[in-house]
Design a protein around this motif. Structure first.
Motif, PDB file in Angstrom:
ATOM      1  N   ASP A 291      -8.821  -6.675  -7.715  1.00  0.00           N
ATOM      2  CA  ASP A 291      -7.929  -6.259  -6.633  1.00  0.00           C
ATOM      3  C   ASP A 291      -7.127  -5.023  -7.050  1.00  0.00           C
ATOM      4  O   ASP A 291      -6.835  -4.837  -8.235  1.00  0.00           O
ATOM      5  CB  ASP A 291      -6.953  -7.387  -6.273  1.00  0.00           C
ATOM      6  CG  ASP A 291      -7.669  -8.598  -5.680  1.00  0.00           C
ATOM      7  OD1 ASP A 291      -8.825  -8.433  -5.232  1.00  0.00           O
ATOM      8  OD2 ASP A 291      -7.086  -9.697  -5.693  1.00  0.00           O
ATOM      9  N   THR A 292      -6.794  -4.198  -6.083  1.00  0.00           N
ATOM     10  CA  THR A 292      -6.044  -2.973  -6.377  1.00  0.00           C
ATOM     11  C   THR A 292      -4.657  -3.331  -6.903  1.00  0.00           C
ATOM     12  O   THR A 292      -3.876  -3.997  -6.210  1.00  0.00           O
ATOM     13  CB  THR A 292      -5.892  -2.106  -5.122  1.00  0.00           C
ATOM     14  OG1 THR A 292      -7.195  -1.801  -4.616  1.00  0.00           O
ATOM     15  CG2 THR A 292      -5.155  -0.816  -5.435  1.00  0.00           C
ATOM     16  N   PRO A 293      -4.324  -2.901  -8.115  1.00  0.00           N
ATOM     17  CA  PRO A 293      -3.009  -3.239  -8.671  1.00  0.00           C
ATOM     18  C   PRO A 293      -1.897  -2.356  -8.122  1.00  0.00           C
ATOM     19  O   PRO A 293      -2.150  -1.251  -7.616  1.00  0.00           O
ATOM     20  CB  PRO A 293      -3.193  -3.014 -10.174  1.00  0.00           C
ATOM     21  CG  PRO A 293      -4.257  -1.976 -10.268  1.00  0.00           C
ATOM     22  CD  PRO A 293      -5.168  -2.190  -9.091  1.00  0.00           C
TER      23      PRO A 293
ATOM     24  N   GLU B 219      -0.856   6.452  -5.995  1.00  0.00           N
ATOM     25  CA  GLU B 219      -1.243   7.045  -4.711  1.00  0.00           C
ATOM     26  C   GLU B 219      -0.020   7.551  -3.947  1.00  0.00           C
ATOM     27  O   GLU B 219      -0.040   8.630  -3.350  1.00  0.00           O
ATOM     28  CB  GLU B 219      -1.975   6.006  -3.855  1.00  0.00           C
ATOM     29  CG  GLU B 219      -3.432   5.808  -4.200  1.00  0.00           C
ATOM     30  CD  GLU B 219      -4.124   4.909  -3.171  1.00  0.00           C
ATOM     31  OE1 GLU B 219      -4.059   5.243  -1.973  1.00  0.00           O
ATOM     32  OE2 GLU B 219      -4.687   3.885  -3.579  1.00  0.00           O
TER      33      GLU B 219
ATOM     34  N   GLU C  86      -1.698   1.289  -9.266  1.00  0.00           N
ATOM     35  CA  GLU C  86      -2.544   2.275  -8.579  1.00  0.00           C
ATOM     36  C   GLU C  86      -1.949   2.660  -7.226  1.00  0.00           C
ATOM     37  O   GLU C  86      -2.044   3.809  -6.791  1.00  0.00           O
ATOM     38  CB  GLU C  86      -3.965   1.729  -8.400  1.00  0.00           C
ATOM     39  CG  GLU C  86      -4.747   1.618  -9.697  1.00  0.00           C
ATOM     40  CD  GLU C  86      -4.887   2.953 -10.419  1.00  0.00           C
ATOM     41  OE1 GLU C  86      -5.167   3.957  -9.747  1.00  0.00           O
ATOM     42  OE2 GLU C  86      -4.707   2.989 -11.657  1.00  0.00           O
ATOM     43  N   VAL C  87      -1.331   1.689  -6.547  1.00  0.00           N
ATOM     44  CA  VAL C  87      -0.677   1.967  -5.267  1.00  0.00           C
ATOM     45  C   VAL C  87       0.463   2.967  -5.466  1.00  0.00           C
ATOM     46  O   VAL C  87       0.631   3.911  -4.688  1.00  0.00           O
ATOM     47  CB  VAL C  87      -0.142   0.661  -4.630  1.00  0.00           C
ATOM     48  CG1 VAL C  87       0.664   0.968  -3.366  1.00  0.00           C
ATOM     49  CG2 VAL C  87      -1.293  -0.282  -4.300  1.00  0.00           C
TER      50      VAL C  87
ATOM     51  N   GLN D 148      -0.797  -4.930 -12.810  1.00  0.00           N
ATOM     52  CA  GLN D 148      -1.879  -4.193 -13.461  1.00  0.00           C
ATOM     53  C   GLN D 148      -3.212  -4.818 -13.082  1.00  0.00           C
ATOM     54  O   GLN D 148      -3.277  -5.992 -12.709  1.00  0.00           O
ATOM     55  CB  GLN D 148      -1.716  -4.248 -14.982  1.00  0.00           C
ATOM     56  CG  GLN D 148      -0.808  -3.161 -15.546  1.00  0.00           C
ATOM     57  CD  GLN D 148      -0.846  -3.144 -17.062  1.00  0.00           C
ATOM     58  OE1 GLN D 148      -0.592  -4.147 -17.696  1.00  0.00           O
ATOM     59  NE2 GLN D 148      -1.140  -2.001 -17.643  1.00  0.00           N
ATOM     60  N   GLY D 149      -4.278  -4.047 -13.220  1.00  0.00           N
ATOM     61  CA  GLY D 149      -5.598  -4.549 -12.877  1.00  0.00           C
ATOM     62  C   GLY D 149      -5.991  -5.765 -13.702  1.00  0.00           C
ATOM     63  O   GLY D 149      -5.605  -5.895 -14.862  1.00  0.00           O
TER      64      GLY D 149
ATOM     65  N   ASN E  52       0.866  -1.173   0.000  1.00  0.00           N
ATOM     66  CA  ASN E  52       0.000   0.000   0.000  1.00  0.00           C
ATOM     67  C   ASN E  52       0.907   1.228   0.000  1.00  0.00           C
ATOM     68  O   ASN E  52       2.127   1.103   0.079  1.00  0.00           O
ATOM     69  CB  ASN E  52      -0.979  -0.005   1.183  1.00  0.00           C
ATOM     70  CG  ASN E  52      -0.273   0.010   2.527  1.00  0.00           C
ATOM     71  OD1 ASN E  52       0.492   0.928   2.827  1.00  0.00           O
ATOM     72  ND2 ASN E  52      -0.509  -1.027   3.335  1.00  0.00           N
ATOM     73  N   LYS E  53       0.305   2.416  -0.079  1.00  0.00           N
ATOM     74  CA  LYS E  53       1.129   3.624  -0.245  1.00  0.00           C
ATOM     75  C   LYS E  53       2.028   3.888   0.966  1.00  0.00           C
ATOM     76  O   LYS E  53       2.996   4.630   0.872  1.00  0.00           O
ATOM     77  CB  LYS E  53       0.249   4.840  -0.536  1.00  0.00           C
ATOM     78  CG  LYS E  53      -0.672   5.226   0.608  1.00  0.00           C
ATOM     79  CD  LYS E  53      -1.528   6.415   0.200  1.00  0.00           C
ATOM     80  CE  LYS E  53      -2.472   6.818   1.334  1.00  0.00           C
ATOM     81  NZ  LYS E  53      -3.328   7.956   0.951  1.00  0.00           N
TER      82      LYS E  53
ATOM     83  N   ASP F 106       0.924  -9.116  -4.890  1.00  0.00           N
ATOM     84  CA  ASP F 106       0.632  -7.882  -5.622  1.00  0.00           C
ATOM     85  C   ASP F 106       0.426  -8.201  -7.105  1.00  0.00           C
ATOM     86  O   ASP F 106       1.181  -8.980  -7.688  1.00  0.00           O
ATOM     87  CB  ASP F 106       1.802  -6.892  -5.521  1.00  0.00           C
ATOM     88  CG  ASP F 106       1.927  -6.254  -4.148  1.00  0.00           C
ATOM     89  OD1 ASP F 106       0.940  -6.252  -3.401  1.00  0.00           O
ATOM     90  OD2 ASP F 106       3.031  -5.757  -3.837  1.00  0.00           O
TER      91      ASP F 106
END
Length: 232
Positions: free
Chosen positions: A38-40, A47, A43-44, A32-33, A7-8, A29
């Motif tokens: 699930d959050t790729p 952020e 995107e993390v 890519q989406g 996460n960020k 992890d």
């Protein structure tokens, strides 16, 4: 998948400048989406950049290459639309040197070898099959490995990829009888607790697309007892 996804706040940044950012990916992890929703990792990272630099609006991030979800190690992203095509070209023309570490079952008879197979991908199974000879719809796959350490029941291999096929390392090593620890899909007998596998994108070296200097990045190994034994 993994117990500790990125996460960020816990992102493992190995290198960052105005043009690119390199992350040490955790098992679980996705880069890519995909259909899981699930959050790729992409995107993390966006952020993280948005927070760090207090950027308003959308953050640009280009995906240069991918790692399989259960694999750990180096993932490179472009931070500008200028850097992305340059980095894509570096990878497409094989100017980037990629080194992986893998812990495999048992002890390969050859301590050093070049594996050449013809790969066929089965999208429905999300799996690739390695054939000794060319078959319809196959793509040539080449890797070089060296055994760099032997542990109880396992060998540590350093692998240099010459081609970048889907699940190439996993499939090729399995096809010669040495599946990667935790890789149920390719013949290992049990999964790892975090659903990852012991395959790690260890080193990446290439000429920086803007600075024109050699960039060499090494990703620390995941924190588990077997990987720790490789470092000792």
């Amino acid at each position: 998948m993994s117990k500790v996804l990125s996460n960020k706040h816990n992102l493992q940044v190995l290198y960052e400048d105005n043009h690119l950012i390199v992350i040490n990916k955790r098992a679980g992890d996705i880069v890519q989406g995909d259909k899981t929703g699930d959050t790729p990792l992409s995107e993390v990272v966006k952020e993280y950049i948005k927070d760090k630099y207090k950027k308003p609006g959308n953050v640009y991030l280009g995906v240069v290459h991918r790692l399989d979800r259960p694999t750990t190690g180096i993932v490179l992203f472009a931070k500008t639309s200028k850097a992305l095509p340059r980095l894509n070209k570096i990878f497409a023309t094989k100017e980037a040197k990629k080194i992986y570490w893998a812990l495999v079952k048992d002890y390969p008879s050859k301590k050093q070898d070049t594996l050449v197979h013809w790969m066929v991908r089965n999208p429905k199974q999300n799996k690739s099959y390695a054939h000794k000879n060319e078959v319809p719809d196959s793509k040539k796959a080449v890797l070089h490995y060296t055994v760099i350490k032997e542990l109880n029941n396992y060998s540590l291999l350093e692998i240099e990829l010459e081609t970048g096929r889907h699940h190439q390392i996993r499939s090729q090593l399995s096809s010669i009888g040495y599946p990667i620890k935790g890789d149920l899909k390719y013949g290992f007998n049990r999964s790892n607790p975090d659903a990852g596998i012991h395959l790690h994108a260890r080193k990446l070296s290439f000429i920086h697309p803007v600075k024109k200097e050699l960039l060499e990045i090494v990703a620390p190994l995941p924190n588990d007892s077997l990987w720790s034994a490789c470092n000792s």
